[in-house]
Write a protein that holds these residues in place. Sequence first.
Motif, PDB file in Angstrom:
ATOM      1  N   LEU A   1      12.996  10.311  68.761  1.00 52.46           N
ATOM      2  CA  LEU A   1      12.215  10.642  67.574  1.00 52.46           C
ATOM      3  C   LEU A   1      13.042  10.248  66.361  1.00 52.46           C
ATOM      4  CD1 LEU A   1       9.767  11.977  66.179  1.00 52.46           C
ATOM      5  CD2 LEU A   1      11.066  14.125  66.230  1.00 52.46           C
ATOM      6  N   ILE A   2      12.482   9.398  65.519  1.00 54.18           N
ATOM      7  CA  ILE A   2      13.173   8.937  64.321  1.00 54.18           C
ATOM      8  C   ILE A   2      12.549   9.643  63.125  1.00 54.18           C
ATOM      9  CG2 ILE A   2      13.836   6.944  62.948  1.00 54.18           C
ATOM     10  CD1 ILE A   2      13.336   5.225  65.457  1.00 54.18           C
TER      11      ILE A   2
ATOM     12  N   GLU B   1       9.612  -1.221  62.314  1.00 48.17           N
ATOM     13  CA  GLU B   1       9.950  -2.545  62.854  1.00 48.17           C
ATOM     14  C   GLU B   1      11.057  -2.476  63.902  1.00 48.17           C
ATOM     15  OE1 GLU B   1      10.867  -5.145  59.605  1.00 48.17           O
ATOM     16  OE2 GLU B   1       8.926  -4.802  58.625  1.00 48.17           O
ATOM     17  N   ALA B   2      11.881  -1.449  63.848  1.00 51.95           N
ATOM     18  CA  ALA B   2      12.952  -1.315  64.839  1.00 51.95           C
ATOM     19  C   ALA B   2      12.406  -1.073  66.233  1.00 51.95           C
ATOM     20  CB  ALA B   2      13.890  -0.171  64.442  1.00 51.95           C
ATOM     21  N   ASP B   3      11.218  -0.493  66.343  1.00 52.70           N
ATOM     22  CA  ASP B   3      10.581  -0.186  67.634  1.00 52.70           C
ATOM     23  C   ASP B   3      11.558   0.560  68.544  1.00 52.70           C
ATOM     24  OD1 ASP B   3       8.534  -0.114  69.489  1.00 52.70           O
ATOM     25  OD2 ASP B   3       9.107  -2.013  70.418  1.00 52.70           O
ATOM     26  N   ALA B   4      12.241   1.545  67.955  1.00 47.03           N
ATOM     27  CA  ALA B   4      13.257   2.284  68.707  1.00 47.03           C
ATOM     28  C   ALA B   4      12.810   3.687  69.068  1.00 47.03           C
ATOM     29  CB  ALA B   4      14.549   2.345  67.891  1.00 47.03           C
ATOM     30  N   GLY B   5      11.640   4.102  68.610  1.00 42.84           N
ATOM     31  CA  GLY B   5      11.145   5.438  68.893  1.00 42.84           C
ATOM     32  C   GLY B   5       9.966   5.767  68.002  1.00 42.84           C
ATOM     33  N   ASP B   6       9.434   6.950  68.165  1.00 45.60           N
ATOM     34  CA  ASP B   6       8.352   7.425  67.303  1.00 45.60           C
ATOM     35  C   ASP B   6       8.929   7.802  65.953  1.00 45.60           C
ATOM     36  OD1 ASP B   6       6.514   7.096  69.396  1.00 45.60           O
ATOM     37  OD2 ASP B   6       6.987   9.082  70.185  1.00 45.60           O
ATOM     38  N   VAL B   7       8.187   7.494  64.881  1.00 46.63           N
ATOM     39  CA  VAL B   7       8.701   7.656  63.525  1.00 46.63           C
ATOM     40  C   VAL B   7       7.858   8.676  62.766  1.00 46.63           C
ATOM     41  CG1 VAL B   7       9.237   6.489  61.349  1.00 46.63           C
ATOM     42  CG2 VAL B   7       9.492   5.266  63.525  1.00 46.63           C
ATOM     43  N   VAL B   8       8.534   9.583  62.063  1.00 51.05           N
ATOM     44  CA  VAL B   8       7.852  10.556  61.220  1.00 51.05           C
ATOM     45  C   VAL B   8       8.661  10.750  59.946  1.00 51.05           C
ATOM     46  CG1 VAL B   8       9.013  12.526  62.316  1.00 51.05           C
ATOM     47  CG2 VAL B   8       6.810  12.867  61.176  1.00 51.05           C
ATOM     48  N   VAL B   9       7.970  10.938  58.840  1.00 60.84           N
ATOM     49  CA  VAL B   9       8.614  11.269  57.570  1.00 60.84           C
ATOM     50  C   VAL B   9       8.522  12.775  57.377  1.00 60.84           C
ATOM     51  CG1 VAL B   9       8.519  11.020  55.060  1.00 60.84           C
ATOM     52  CG2 VAL B   9       8.167   9.027  56.540  1.00 60.84           C
ATOM     53  N   ALA B  10       9.650  13.418  57.131  1.00 62.05           N
ATOM     54  CA  ALA B  10       9.713  14.871  56.913  1.00 62.05           C
ATOM     55  C   ALA B  10       9.912  15.118  55.428  1.00 62.05           C
ATOM     56  CB  ALA B  10      10.862  15.473  57.711  1.00 62.05           C
ATOM     57  N   THR B  11       8.970  15.802  54.800  1.00 60.38           N
ATOM     58  CA  THR B  11       9.015  15.941  53.352  1.00 60.38           C
ATOM     59  C   THR B  11       8.635  17.339  52.915  1.00 60.38           C
ATOM     60  OG1 THR B  11       8.221  14.967  51.278  1.00 60.38           O
ATOM     61  CG2 THR B  11       6.620  15.149  53.080  1.00 60.38           C
ATOM     62  N   ASP B  12       8.943  17.624  51.646  1.00 55.07           N
ATOM     63  CA  ASP B  12       8.532  18.880  51.030  1.00 55.07           C
ATOM     64  C   ASP B  12       7.467  18.655  49.966  1.00 55.07           C
ATOM     65  OD1 ASP B  12      10.054  17.565  49.166  1.00 55.07           O
ATOM     66  OD2 ASP B  12      11.354  19.259  48.662  1.00 55.07           O
ATOM     67  N   ALA B  13       6.979  17.419  49.865  1.00 61.47           N
ATOM     68  CA  ALA B  13       6.069  17.067  48.781  1.00 61.47           C
ATOM     69  C   ALA B  13       4.774  16.465  49.323  1.00 61.47           C
ATOM     70  CB  ALA B  13       6.740  16.065  47.843  1.00 61.47           C
TER      71      ALA B  13
ATOM     72  N   ILE C   1      16.806  12.649  71.988  1.00 61.04           N
ATOM     73  CA  ILE C   1      17.538  11.931  70.945  1.00 61.04           C
ATOM     74  C   ILE C   1      16.745  11.985  69.645  1.00 61.04           C
ATOM     75  CG2 ILE C   1      18.405   9.683  70.175  1.00 61.04           C
ATOM     76  CD1 ILE C   1      19.023   9.050  73.099  1.00 61.04           C
ATOM     77  N   ILE C   2      17.387  12.476  68.590  1.00 59.97           N
ATOM     78  CA  ILE C   2      16.783  12.585  67.268  1.00 59.97           C
ATOM     79  C   ILE C   2      17.594  11.711  66.309  1.00 59.97           C
ATOM     80  CG2 ILE C   2      16.005  14.137  65.450  1.00 59.97           C
ATOM     81  CD1 ILE C   2      14.811  14.807  68.206  1.00 59.97           C
ATOM     82  N   VAL C   3      16.918  10.822  65.594  1.00 56.86           N
ATOM     83  CA  VAL C   3      17.584   9.890  64.689  1.00 56.86           C
ATOM     84  C   VAL C   3      17.241  10.251  63.245  1.00 56.86           C
ATOM     85  CG1 VAL C   3      17.945   7.465  64.096  1.00 56.86           C
ATOM     86  CG2 VAL C   3      17.385   8.101  66.451  1.00 56.86           C
ATOM     87  N   ASN C   4      18.254  10.264  62.403  1.00 57.18           N
ATOM     88  CA  ASN C   4      18.100  10.559  60.979  1.00 57.18           C
ATOM     89  C   ASN C   4      18.289   9.258  60.200  1.00 57.18           C
ATOM     90  OD1 ASN C   4      18.419  11.325  58.285  1.00 57.18           O
ATOM     91  ND2 ASN C   4      19.761  13.055  58.728  1.00 57.18           N
ATOM     92  N   VAL C   5      17.198   8.777  59.589  1.00 52.54           N
ATOM     93  CA  VAL C   5      17.242   7.563  58.770  1.00 52.54           C
ATOM     94  C   VAL C   5      17.072   7.971  57.313  1.00 52.54           C
ATOM     95  CG1 VAL C   5      16.088   5.379  58.203  1.00 52.54           C
ATOM     96  CG2 VAL C   5      16.348   6.079  60.594  1.00 52.54           C
ATOM     97  N   GLN C   6      18.032   7.660  56.477  1.00 59.22           N
ATOM     98  CA  GLN C   6      17.953   8.055  55.075  1.00 59.22           C
ATOM     99  C   GLN C   6      16.794   7.347  54.384  1.00 59.22           C
ATOM    100  OE1 GLN C   6      21.628   7.824  52.901  1.00 59.22           O
ATOM    101  NE2 GLN C   6      22.765   8.988  54.423  1.00 59.22           N
TER     102      GLN C   6
END
Length: 247
Positions: free
Chosen positions: A5-6, A40-52, A95-100
């Motif tokens: 999970l990214i 584009e990395a196709d390395a996992g499922d992608v989600v944006v975590a936000t407060d807004a 595996i959890i990935v943190n992308v800035q």
Amino acid sequence: MARPLIVIPSRIGAMRLPRKPLAEIAGEPMVVHVWRRTMEADAGDVVVATDAPEIAEAIEKAGGKAVMTRADHPSGSDRVFEAANIVDPDGRIDIIVNVQGDQPVLEPSLIRDTIAPLADPAVDIATVAAILTDPATVLEPSVVKMIGTPLPGGNTFRALYFTRAPAPFGPGPLYVHIGLYAYRRAALGRFVKLPPSPLELREKLEQLRALEAGMRIDVKRVGSVPMSVDTPDDLEKVRAYFRAGAN
């Protein structure tokens, strides 16, 4: 095994660049560019975590997935952990990935490189670093250096320390740390429950909390450091990059 999970943590507040995730670059908000690169990395499922809500709306309009998280998280890691528990409450994803969210020209391959050291089951956290090539940045506190011992193969290090100082001393390359992280789920859960550590507070580098707690961080060497946006000047440089057609 479930795909990683990214998570892209994206908060609306920023001291030096207000509403940074929504800053317009080539007709789209910056956070959308980061999301596209991550997809584009196709390395996992992608989600944006936000407060807004407006950040969530921008991602969903682009076709992505966003989750709402608390506004009072002390760090992006805490926001990532909350998002992981929302998306995967049963804990199937290991595996959890943190992308800035401030790297709109991120090379997708860097995300795959970040995950790679976790192939060793002894590794708790994985990240990436590149050789420092600009002598003018050696003394810059914003350029974080990774000190590590090489592992067999020569392209991966076991991290011993991270610092804002020019280190290690003596002949040889310095390595710039790139703020991408891949965590084992259990390691991330442990990390966010730990109190800030003495060296973390002194250097203002949260990865030192993991090292001081005895967690193993391995670092893959990569070819270059992506541009990040922290100030209005950084934003103008990235806009110029896109105008030049380099994307």
